[in-house]
Design a protein around this motif. Structure first.
Motif, PDB file in Angstrom:
ATOM      1  N   ALA A 117       0.832  -1.202   0.000  1.00 46.74           N
ATOM      2  CA  ALA A 117       0.000   0.000   0.000  1.00 46.74           C
ATOM      3  C   ALA A 117       0.866   1.250   0.000  1.00 46.74           C
ATOM      4  O   ALA A 117       0.609   2.206  -0.751  1.00 46.74           O
ATOM      5  CB  ALA A 117      -0.938  -0.014   1.209  1.00 46.74           C
ATOM      6  N   CYS A 144      -2.837  -6.978  -3.732  1.00 40.34           N
ATOM      7  CA  CYS A 144      -2.759  -5.529  -3.925  1.00 40.34           C
ATOM      8  C   CYS A 144      -2.616  -5.150  -5.397  1.00 40.34           C
ATOM      9  O   CYS A 144      -2.710  -3.967  -5.740  1.00 40.34           O
ATOM     10  CB  CYS A 144      -1.570  -4.958  -3.152  1.00 40.34           C
ATOM     11  N   HIS A 416      -6.465   7.649  -4.330  1.00 43.60           N
ATOM     12  CA  HIS A 416      -7.236   6.660  -3.561  1.00 43.60           C
ATOM     13  C   HIS A 416      -6.835   5.249  -3.977  1.00 43.60           C
ATOM     14  O   HIS A 416      -6.950   4.884  -5.148  1.00 43.60           O
ATOM     15  CB  HIS A 416      -8.737   6.866  -3.791  1.00 43.60           C
ATOM     16  N   GLU A 419      -7.458  -1.222  -4.200  1.00 46.28           N
ATOM     17  CA  GLU A 419      -7.442  -2.624  -3.771  1.00 46.28           C
ATOM     18  C   GLU A 419      -7.247  -2.768  -2.264  1.00 46.28           C
ATOM     19  O   GLU A 419      -7.144  -3.893  -1.775  1.00 46.28           O
ATOM     20  CB  GLU A 419      -6.316  -3.374  -4.499  1.00 46.28           C
ATOM     21  N   THR A 420      -7.186  -1.666  -1.545  1.00 51.98           N
ATOM     22  CA  THR A 420      -6.814  -1.723  -0.138  1.00 51.98           C
ATOM     23  C   THR A 420      -7.754  -0.883   0.710  1.00 51.98           C
ATOM     24  O   THR A 420      -8.047   0.271   0.379  1.00 51.98           O
ATOM     25  CB  THR A 420      -5.375  -1.200   0.062  1.00 51.98           C
ATOM     26  N   ASN A 421      -8.234  -1.464   1.808  1.00 49.96           N
ATOM     27  CA  ASN A 421      -8.979  -0.714   2.818  1.00 49.96           C
ATOM     28  C   ASN A 421      -7.948  -0.170   3.806  1.00 49.96           C
ATOM     29  O   ASN A 421      -7.456  -0.891   4.675  1.00 49.96           O
ATOM     30  CB  ASN A 421      -9.990  -1.626   3.520  1.00 49.96           C
ATOM     31  N   GLU A 422      -7.610   1.099   3.661  1.00 48.29           N
ATOM     32  CA  GLU A 422      -6.513   1.664   4.442  1.00 48.29           C
ATOM     33  C   GLU A 422      -6.821   1.712   5.934  1.00 48.29           C
ATOM     34  O   GLU A 422      -5.928   1.526   6.767  1.00 48.29           O
ATOM     35  CB  GLU A 422      -6.162   3.053   3.905  1.00 48.29           C
ATOM     36  N   ILE A 423      -8.059   1.933   6.297  1.00 50.40           N
ATOM     37  CA  ILE A 423      -8.422   1.973   7.720  1.00 50.40           C
ATOM     38  C   ILE A 423      -8.198   0.604   8.355  1.00 50.40           C
ATOM     39  O   ILE A 423      -7.620   0.484   9.443  1.00 50.40           O
ATOM     40  CB  ILE A 423      -9.879   2.431   7.894  1.00 50.40           C
ATOM     41  N   GLU A 424      -8.622  -0.448   7.656  1.00 53.14           N
ATOM     42  CA  GLU A 424      -8.430  -1.800   8.180  1.00 53.14           C
ATOM     43  C   GLU A 424      -6.952  -2.171   8.228  1.00 53.14           C
ATOM     44  O   GLU A 424      -6.508  -2.877   9.133  1.00 53.14           O
ATOM     45  CB  GLU A 424      -9.206  -2.811   7.333  1.00 53.14           C
ATOM     46  N   LEU A 425      -6.203  -1.680   7.265  1.00 54.08           N
ATOM     47  CA  LEU A 425      -4.772  -1.978   7.235  1.00 54.08           C
ATOM     48  C   LEU A 425      -4.047  -1.316   8.403  1.00 54.08           C
ATOM     49  O   LEU A 425      -3.145  -1.907   9.013  1.00 54.08           O
ATOM     50  CB  LEU A 425      -4.183  -1.515   5.903  1.00 54.08           C
ATOM     51  N   LYS A 427      -5.393  -0.670  11.274  1.00 57.15           N
ATOM     52  CA  LYS A 427      -5.783  -1.464  12.445  1.00 57.15           C
ATOM     53  C   LYS A 427      -4.939  -2.729  12.542  1.00 57.15           C
ATOM     54  O   LYS A 427      -4.505  -3.122  13.630  1.00 57.15           O
ATOM     55  CB  LYS A 427      -7.263  -1.829  12.361  1.00 57.15           C
TER      56      LYS A 427
END
Length: 441
Positions: A117, A144, A416, A419-425, A427
């Motif tokens: 990411a 990714c 943006h 392929e990645t949920n940055e908030i979850e990453l 965490k």
């Protein structure tokens, strides 16, 4: 009659890398089935092609995707763990104990997700990795959508990943055989370093590399201590030892290559070896400054790498480009050494050539994969623009990357990640932080 294609990208400036020292103004790239089918003026492109999508970049510079020639992606989970220490103290007393306790397939997968990411956000579309559990690295990279060269590591000591040098190579080749058909993946044999690999195991790694037609990626001449230890243990410097073992060749990617003398530079050039120059990591660990000007004067191919985030602490190829140019000038006393075009070449085609995939990536040329990076320059700190190449190398940063494509597929769109949920990453990274360095209760 116009030709249907998937994508037409129109940009204010395009820096193709090949041919050298060229900047194209108001050109377009035609992309179909993931490949570049034409590079031509915008007005001509509209008459020749019927694109299913048009991407207009009126305030942008378009360059090939950046190639990170040396990294340990999973170590992003160890970012900042043991800063401001010499290399061997850092490795032996902090990093290796942390790895022994925590590294697993899940650790590698999650750390690589975080690294991918970060790299995609900074315009990197391909990275050359060296770490344990290479299959986990590959799986994270594929999820990714980034291109990866997976190092099949071997060292002389056991880890949670493998019991002995033969086990490392057996598991690595098994992973390669399982994943070889994926077009975004390629592979290297990765004996860690002369101080962690015996002659016997270097010989086995070389035989396997030749049998499978793979590059060899290792650390070499990173510190003075490494060289002194080699002289005491083997009676020779590491490069001479590798020469006698037959490892010096166009397939060799030597990470760092800092403490090389005139004769060793000549040897590297004679054998067609490549250097993965990692200026930030070299400075942070006080390992030294690589003689890039002398290396390039002899024709040694140089690519750029970040090293791992544990020793950098950024996977930021814009930072590496700028530092590579500035350090070469300062250390050589020649302001005209490693100019902007050459620094950008190191960060793109130089890395691709070292990996043997320059027919596929590294420049914006018809027939190559559409691995591309768009840099938005409609910013105060990037104004005015007299020379787009100079602006990319000396002024722009990863924060200015707006769009990234890998094999014609958009991975970063208008800043943006797709392929990645940055908030979850974030965490996920915090969960690992609490395991590696738990807070006192």
């Amino acid at each position: 009659m116009t030709t249907p294609i998937d994508l037409l990208i129109e940009a204010r400036w395009i820096i193709p890398i090949e041919p050298a020292n060229v900047v194209l103004e108001n050109y377009a790239i035609a992309v179909d089935k993931g490949r570049i089918v034409a590079l031509l003026q915008q007005n001509e492109a509209r008459t020749r092609f019927s694109p299913r999508e048009i991407k207009q970049l009126p305030h942008h510079i378009l360059i090939p995707g950046l190639v990170n020639l040396h990294t340990h992606a999973a170590m992003t989970l160890l970012r900042g763990l043991a800063d401001d220490l010499p290399l061997m103290d850092w490795l032996q007393n902090h990093i290796w104990p942390a790895e022994a306790k925590h590294v697993s397939a899940q650790f590698v997968h999650d750390g690589t997700l975080l690294a991918c990411a970060e790299m995609l956000r900074g315009g990197t579309t391909c990275f050359n990795d060296m770490y344990f559990y290479p299959k986990a690295t590959a799986q994270a990279a594929l999820s990714c959508g980034i291109r990866a060269v997976i190092g099949l590591i071997t060292v002389d000591f056991p880890t949670s990943y493998a019991a002995d040098p033969d086990d490392y190579l057996t598991k690595g080749i098994a992973a390669r055989d399982e994943l070889i058909d994926n077009p975004l993946l390629s592979f290297c044999i990765a004996p860690h370093a002369p101080y962690t690999v015996s002659d016997r195991n270097f010989t086995k790694a070389l035989a396997l590399a030749e049998q499978c037609d793979l590059p060899i990626h290792l650390h070499l001449h990173e510190t003075i201590q490494e060289i002194e230890d080699s002289q005491q243990r083997f009676g020779m410097r590491p490069i001479e030892r590798l020469r006698r073992l037959g490892l010096l060749s166009p397939s060799l990617i030597a990470a760092h290559g800092i403490h090389v003398n005139e004769n060793e530079i000549a040897l590297l050039a004679e054998h067609g070896c490549s250097i993965a120059h990692c200026p930030s990591s070299n400075l942070k660990l006080a390992s030294g400054i690589a003689p890039v000007s002398a290396l390039t004067d002899k024709g040694v191919n140089i690519g750029l790498g970040t090293d791992g985030a544990a020793s950098n602490n950024r996977l930021d190829m814009f930072q590496e480009m700028r530092l590579a140019a500035l350090l070469a000038k300062g250390s050589s006393g020649k302001a005209d050494t490693v100019g902007a075009h050459q620094a950008l070449h190191m960060a793109t085609l130089g890395g691709a050539r070292a990996l043997g995939i320059d027919a596929e990536i590294g420049s914006i040329v018809m027939g190559k994969s559409a691995d591309l990076c768009a840099i938005s320059i409609d910013r105060v700190e990037l104004s005015p623009c007299y020379d787009p190449v100079s602006l990319v190398v000396y002024a722009a940063g990863r924060e200015h990357v707006s769009d990234v494509w890998v094999a014609g597929n958009i991975r970063l769109a208008n800043n943006h990640l797709l392929e990645t949920n940055e908030i979850e990453l974030i965490k996920l990274a915090t969960l690992w932080q609490n395991q590696v360095c738990p807070l006192d209760v």
